[in-house]
Design a protein around this motif. Structure first.
Motif, PDB file in Angstrom:
ATOM      1  N   ASP A   1      -6.346  22.577   3.352  1.00  0.00           N
ATOM      2  CA  ASP A   1      -7.800  22.628   3.221  1.00  0.00           C
ATOM      3  C   ASP A   1      -8.356  21.202   3.347  1.00  0.00           C
ATOM      4  O   ASP A   1      -8.310  20.412   2.400  1.00  0.00           O
ATOM      5  N   ILE A   2      -8.859  20.877   4.532  1.00  0.00           N
ATOM      6  CA  ILE A   2      -9.302  19.496   4.797  1.00  0.00           C
ATOM      7  C   ILE A   2     -10.401  19.071   3.815  1.00  0.00           C
ATOM      8  O   ILE A   2     -10.344  17.991   3.226  1.00  0.00           O
ATOM      9  N   ALA A   3     -11.390  19.939   3.607  1.00  0.00           N
ATOM     10  CA  ALA A   3     -12.517  19.582   2.728  1.00  0.00           C
ATOM     11  C   ALA A   3     -12.034  19.359   1.291  1.00  0.00           C
ATOM     12  O   ALA A   3     -12.477  18.414   0.619  1.00  0.00           O
ATOM     13  N   GLY A   4     -11.120  20.202   0.826  1.00  0.00           N
ATOM     14  CA  GLY A   4     -10.614  20.073  -0.544  1.00  0.00           C
ATOM     15  C   GLY A   4      -9.840  18.776  -0.732  1.00  0.00           C
ATOM     16  O   GLY A   4     -10.003  18.059  -1.725  1.00  0.00           O
ATOM     17  N   ILE A   5      -9.006  18.441   0.260  1.00  0.00           N
ATOM     18  CA  ILE A   5      -8.200  17.216   0.199  1.00  0.00           C
ATOM     19  C   ILE A   5      -9.114  15.989   0.314  1.00  0.00           C
ATOM     20  O   ILE A   5      -8.946  15.000  -0.401  1.00  0.00           O
TER      21      ILE A   5
ATOM     22  N   LEU B   1      -4.427   6.178   1.558  1.00  0.00           N
ATOM     23  CA  LEU B   1      -4.804   7.279   2.434  1.00  0.00           C
ATOM     24  C   LEU B   1      -3.900   8.493   2.275  1.00  0.00           C
ATOM     25  O   LEU B   1      -2.770   8.394   1.795  1.00  0.00           O
ATOM     26  N   VAL B   2      -4.483   9.627   2.706  1.00  0.00           N
ATOM     27  CA  VAL B   2      -3.726  10.876   2.778  1.00  0.00           C
ATOM     28  C   VAL B   2      -3.618  11.232   4.248  1.00  0.00           C
ATOM     29  O   VAL B   2      -4.628  11.213   4.973  1.00  0.00           O
TER      30      VAL B   2
ATOM     31  N   ASP C   1       0.831  -1.207   0.000  1.00  0.00           N
ATOM     32  CA  ASP C   1       0.000   0.000   0.000  1.00  0.00           C
ATOM     33  C   ASP C   1       0.871   1.264   0.000  1.00  0.00           C
ATOM     34  O   ASP C   1       2.011   1.252   0.463  1.00  0.00           O
ATOM     35  N   HIS C   2       0.260   2.335  -0.468  1.00  0.00           N
ATOM     36  CA  HIS C   2       0.954   3.626  -0.612  1.00  0.00           C
ATOM     37  C   HIS C   2       0.175   4.694   0.142  1.00  0.00           C
ATOM     38  O   HIS C   2      -1.057   4.661   0.174  1.00  0.00           O
ATOM     39  N   LEU C   3       0.902   5.601   0.794  1.00  0.00           N
ATOM     40  CA  LEU C   3       0.218   6.735   1.430  1.00  0.00           C
ATOM     41  C   LEU C   3       0.848   8.033   0.973  1.00  0.00           C
ATOM     42  O   LEU C   3       2.038   8.089   0.642  1.00  0.00           O
ATOM     43  N   ILE C   4       0.010   9.057   0.948  1.00  0.00           N
ATOM     44  CA  ILE C   4       0.475  10.400   0.619  1.00  0.00           C
ATOM     45  C   ILE C   4       0.427  11.204   1.901  1.00  0.00           C
ATOM     46  O   ILE C   4      -0.577  11.167   2.627  1.00  0.00           O
TER      47      ILE C   4
ATOM     48  N   SER D   1     -10.506   6.649  -1.218  1.00  0.00           N
ATOM     49  CA  SER D   1      -9.465   6.560  -0.195  1.00  0.00           C
ATOM     50  C   SER D   1      -9.845   7.394   1.017  1.00  0.00           C
ATOM     51  O   SER D   1     -10.843   8.117   0.993  1.00  0.00           O
ATOM     52  N   LYS D   2      -9.044   7.303   2.056  1.00  0.00           N
ATOM     53  CA  LYS D   2      -9.358   7.953   3.335  1.00  0.00           C
ATOM     54  C   LYS D   2      -8.414   9.112   3.636  1.00  0.00           C
ATOM     55  O   LYS D   2      -7.276   9.134   3.169  1.00  0.00           O
TER      56      LYS D   2
END
Ligand SMILES: *Cc1c(COP(=O)(O)O)cnc(C)c1O
Length: 389
Positions: A164-168, A149-150, A101-104, A177-178
């Motif tokens: 910007d939480i909503a934008g992300i 996930l981010v 798995d990969h995360l940003i 993704s989460k």
């Protein structure tokens, strides 16, 4: 600053919930504060017939109370407490990711979180990319088929960048993704990530929630019942749990979170004023400043700008190191979020583990955790320290 407006099903405001949720008078004696259930095991009436508690790694009533109040303050259905912020993050990452798995992650974050991801999880087969999350196109471009996930902080530690939480969340959710938000800097008093679309909220309760530099702890909250069950399984199976005294101390801190944050906000604003007008300071990093690149998002997403202030010294690394030794009220120390003011040099202290990485911090940077002391004492102390450079 106004009190955060979210309410629970009783219609209680933030400060009422901080003091009462999960903290009803104790059933047997009527004790008004939640007792420190200093026990490792619980008597059973018959095999498997018990009060709901059987062994204190699995569950402890003091811990339950802490988990319930924090979940309520974050406006999420479920909460789990851990032995430290990093124990919380580690348990959460184990619950959400596996080999391949990969995360940003954001390109500015607590050094210990970066170390956990890059030095502990990466060798176990989890890959990561650090991205400037103020750029949603860069976020989109970093996406792979394995991205699950981010992970972000906002405001970030130590550069006070606002994401910007909503934008992300919109980008991540379009990819199924989460989004995980480390809400340590803002606290639920100033920002509730779940209300902006985050799937999971993480805390180092060591900081503002505990608030008195006397306890280490962590928390994970979510509305996702399946994830919470996995977190509960790992809380027991891995065992990174807080002791009952630590839970009690954290809960005691939480009761005054609202009044403390109001004062952190006002003291920080006064010090920002000092820094902005001082020739030894090259730039002030604080989301409350109109010129801060994240000011508009912060105004939308937060109900106050918090007690963390960073600045770049005009005199470079030497000046930054020097100023941290010239204060009398501010203590030179790691950590943050407590009643006493702290000053530190992130490049060699809290963020030394990010050296030579995409998360490396500038070496002229100084970070302040502005406490709740008398405002003019802090103003005078910082002024004389800067004047001495
Ligand atoms: C301190 C901190 C952590 C780690 O928490 P510990 O309680 O020290 O393990 C994680 N995230 C942020 C933003 C922090 O400041």
């Amino acid at each position: 600053m106004t009190e955060a407006s979210n309410q629970n099903e009783d219609g209680w405001g933030f400060n009422t919930r901080a003091i009462h949720v999960g903290q009803e008078p104790e059933a047997v004696t009527g004790a008004v504060t939640v007792p420190i259930f200093q026990t490792s095991t619980f008597a059973q009436e018959d095999v498997g017939k018990h009060s709901g508690y059987e062994y204190a790694r699995t569950g402890n009533p003091t811990r339950t109370a802490l988990q319930d109040v924090l979940a309520s303050l974050e406006g999420v259905a479920h909460g789990r407490s851990y032995a430290s912020g990093l124990a919380a993050s580690d348990t959460l990452l184990r619950a959400m990711l596996g080999p391949g798995d990969h995360l940003i992650m954001g390109n500015d974050a607590y050094g210990g979180t970066f170390r956990l991801i890059s030095k502990v999880l990466a060798p176990m087969g989890i890959t990561w990319t650090a991205v400037d999350l103020t750029d949603l196109e860069a976020l989109e471009a970093a996406w792979t088929d394995q991205t699950k996930l981010v992970w972000l902080e906002t405001p970030t530690n130590p550069l006070l960048t606002v994401f910007d939480i909503a934008g992300i969340a919109a980008v991540a959710h379009a990819h199924d993704s989460k989004v995980v938000v480390d809400n340590t800097f803002a606290t639920p008093y100033l920002q509730q990530p779940a209300a902006h679309g985050a799937d999971v909220v993480v805390h180092s309760t060591t900081k503002y929630l505990g608030g008195h530099s006397d306890v280490v702890g962590g928390f994970v909250g979510t509305d996702d019942t399946a994830l919470d069950e996995q977190l509960g399984f790992l809380q027991n199976a891995v065992g990174a749990v807080p002791g009952p005294l630590d839970c009690y101390l954290t809960m005691r801190g939480i009761k005054t979170l609202g009044v403390r944050m109001d004062r952190h906000n006002t003291n920080a604003a006064a010090l920002v004023e000092v820094l902005q007008n001082h020739k030894a300071v090259e730039r002030v990093l604080y989301p409350g400043l109109v010129g801060h690149p994240g000011h508009e998002v912060a105004t939308r997403q937060m109900s106050g700008f918090g007690g963390m202030v960073s600045f770049l010294c005009a005199g470079g690394e030497a000046a930054a190191r020097e100023v941290t030794t010239r204060t009398n009220v501010f203590t030179l120390a790691e950590s943050l979020g407590a009643v006493e003011s702290l000053i530190e040099f992130p490049a060699a202290m809290t963020h030394a583990s990010a050296a030579d990485s995409p998360l490396e911090v500038p070496n002229s940077l100084v970070r302040l955790s502005v406490g709740i002391e008398t405002t003019h004492d802090l103003v005078d102390d910082l002024t004389q320290a800067l004047d001495s450079l």
